[in-house]
Write a protein that holds these residues in place. Structure first.
Motif, short mmCIF file in Angstrom:
data_model
loop_
_atom_site.label_atom_id
_atom_site.label_comp_id
_atom_site.label_asym_id
_atom_site.label_seq_id
_atom_site.Cartn_x
_atom_site.Cartn_y
_atom_site.Cartn_z
N ARG A 153 41.46 57.73 60.91
CA ARG A 153 42.52 57.11 62.19
C ARG A 153 42.68 58.77 63.36
O ARG A 153 42.88 58.37 64.88
N GLU A 154 43.94 58.86 63.03
CA GLU A 154 44.77 59.97 63.54
C GLU A 154 43.94 61.04 63.85
O GLU A 154 44.22 61.89 64.96
N PHE A 155 42.89 61.66 63.05
CA PHE A 155 42.15 62.94 63.74
C PHE A 155 41.17 61.80 64.99
O PHE A 155 41.11 63.22 65.89
N SER A 156 41.06 60.88 64.37
CA SER A 156 40.38 59.85 65.73
C SER A 156 41.25 60.25 67.08
O SER A 156 40.98 60.54 68.42
N ASN A 157 42.14 59.41 66.67
CA ASN A 157 43.64 59.95 68.01
C ASN A 157 43.82 61.10 68.94
O ASN A 157 43.81 61.43 69.90
N ALA A 158 43.49 61.82 68.17
CA ALA A 158 43.71 62.65 68.60
C ALA A 158 42.39 64.34 69.17
O ALA A 158 42.94 65.24 69.84
N GLY A 159 41.61 63.49 68.77
CA GLY A 159 40.31 63.89 69.35
C GLY A 159 39.90 64.91 68.56
O GLY A 159 39.28 65.99 69.25
N ILE A 160 39.88 65.49 67.86
CA ILE A 160 39.68 66.13 66.76
C ILE A 160 37.93 65.99 66.34
O ILE A 160 37.89 64.69 65.66
N ALA A 161 37.38 66.88 66.69
CA ALA A 161 35.91 67.02 65.82
C ALA A 161 36.08 67.01 64.26
O ALA A 161 36.82 67.98 63.90
N VAL A 162 34.88 66.02 63.42
CA VAL A 162 34.66 66.79 62.34
C VAL A 162 33.30 67.68 62.32
O VAL A 162 32.35 66.38 62.98
N ARG A 163 33.25 68.09 61.80
CA ARG A 163 31.41 69.15 61.83
C ARG A 163 31.50 69.42 60.07
O ARG A 163 32.07 69.60 59.90
N VAL A 164 30.32 69.20 59.57
CA VAL A 164 29.72 69.29 58.38
C VAL A 164 28.75 70.57 59.34
O VAL A 164 27.79 70.76 59.62
N LEU A 165 28.64 71.77 58.08
CA LEU A 165 28.45 72.62 58.36
C LEU A 165 27.34 73.28 56.62
O LEU A 165 28.09 73.31 56.53
N PHE B 146 34.59 58.23 57.99
CA PHE B 146 35.52 58.42 56.93
C PHE B 146 36.65 56.98 56.76
O PHE B 146 36.42 57.15 55.23
N GLU B 147 37.14 56.90 57.12
CA GLU B 147 38.08 55.50 56.82
C GLU B 147 37.23 54.40 56.59
O GLU B 147 37.76 54.09 55.56
N PHE B 148 36.08 54.44 56.73
CA PHE B 148 34.65 53.34 56.29
C PHE B 148 34.83 53.52 54.51
O PHE B 148 34.73 52.14 54.17
N THR B 149 34.15 54.54 54.35
CA THR B 149 33.78 55.00 53.48
C THR B 149 35.10 55.12 52.08
O THR B 149 34.76 55.27 51.13
N HIS B 150 36.12 56.24 52.81
CA HIS B 150 37.07 55.87 51.70
C HIS B 150 38.25 55.49 51.98
O HIS B 150 39.41 56.03 51.30
N GLY B 151 38.30 54.62 52.92
CA GLY B 151 39.15 53.70 53.07
C GLY B 151 41.22 54.16 54.20
O GLY B 151 40.44 55.39 54.20
N GLU B 152 41.26 54.13 55.13
CA GLU B 152 42.37 53.81 55.87
C GLU B 152 43.28 54.55 55.95
O GLU B 152 44.47 55.00 56.16
N HIS B 153 43.81 54.73 53.84
CA HIS B 153 45.03 56.03 54.07
C HIS B 153 44.24 57.07 53.65
O HIS B 153 45.01 57.88 53.36
N PHE B 154 42.61 57.26 53.63
CA PHE B 154 42.14 58.24 53.01
C PHE B 154 43.05 59.87 54.00
O PHE B 154 42.85 59.52 55.03
N ASP B 155 43.30 60.80 53.18
CA ASP B 155 44.03 61.93 53.45
C ASP B 155 42.60 62.92 53.93
O ASP B 155 42.52 63.98 53.50
N LEU B 156 42.24 62.76 55.28
CA LEU B 156 41.01 63.65 55.73
C LEU B 156 41.24 64.90 55.76
O LEU B 156 41.21 65.61 55.26
N ALA B 157 42.33 65.32 55.98
CA ALA B 157 43.30 67.03 56.45
C ALA B 157 43.52 67.49 54.75
O ALA B 157 43.00 68.74 54.41
N ARG B 158 43.48 66.65 53.40
CA ARG B 158 43.63 67.59 52.37
C ARG B 158 42.45 66.92 51.20
O ARG B 158 41.43 67.98 50.70
N GLY B 159 41.97 66.55 51.96
CA GLY B 159 40.65 65.16 51.00
C GLY B 159 39.69 66.31 51.47
O GLY B 159 38.18 66.03 51.06
N TRP B 160 38.87 67.51 53.01
CA TRP B 160 37.67 67.82 53.14
C TRP B 160 37.41 68.72 51.59
O TRP B 160 35.98 68.90 51.69
N ALA B 161 37.87 68.99 51.11
CA ALA B 161 37.17 69.67 49.49
C ALA B 161 36.44 68.75 48.76
O ALA B 161 34.71 68.75 48.43
N GLU B 162 36.53 67.69 48.52
CA GLU B 162 36.69 66.28 48.07
C GLU B 162 35.19 66.17 48.49
O GLU B 162 33.87 65.83 48.02
#
Length: 102
Positions: A9-21, A35-51
């Motif tokens: 949600r913080e990524f979305s609110n900040a307008g930060i794009a997420v791309r899969v390359l 990612f909130e839908f699949t991993h939950g609202e507290h998922f740390d997208l910034a640290r969980g990118w490797a996962e």
């Protein structure tokens, strides 16, 4: 004081794009809220990118992609996008498995 986004949600609110390359050249833009839908609202997208990279597969070739973050209007790549470009140019060595005959 500004803080870096962590949750989808913080990524979305900040307008930060997420791309899969992927190394094959395929690229897909994803909504951070997926990612909130699949991993939950507290998922740390910034640290969980490797996962996420380990879980996702390229739609074109089936290989493991790299997750990149960036602002849609920016023309210069972010640090993570720079890492994705490096990985694409320097793929990891293949992991060989021993054949097991039965």
């Amino acid at each position: 004081m500004l803080t870096s986004p962590h949750t989808p949600r913080e990524f979305s609110n900040a307008g930060i794009a997420v791309r899969v390359l992927c190394r094959c050249g395929h690229e897909k833009r994803m909504d951070p809220m997926d990612f909130e839908f699949t991993h939950g609202e507290h998922f740390d997208l910034a640290r969980g990118w490797a996962e996420l990279s380990a879980q996702l597969r390229c739609e074109a070739c089936g290989d493991r992609p790299v997750i990149a973050f960036g602002e849609p209007e920016r023309s210069s790549p972010s640090i993570v996008e720079g890492h994705a470009a490096f990985v694409a140019e320097h793929p990891p060595a293949p992991r060989w498995r021993a054949a097991v005959s039965g």
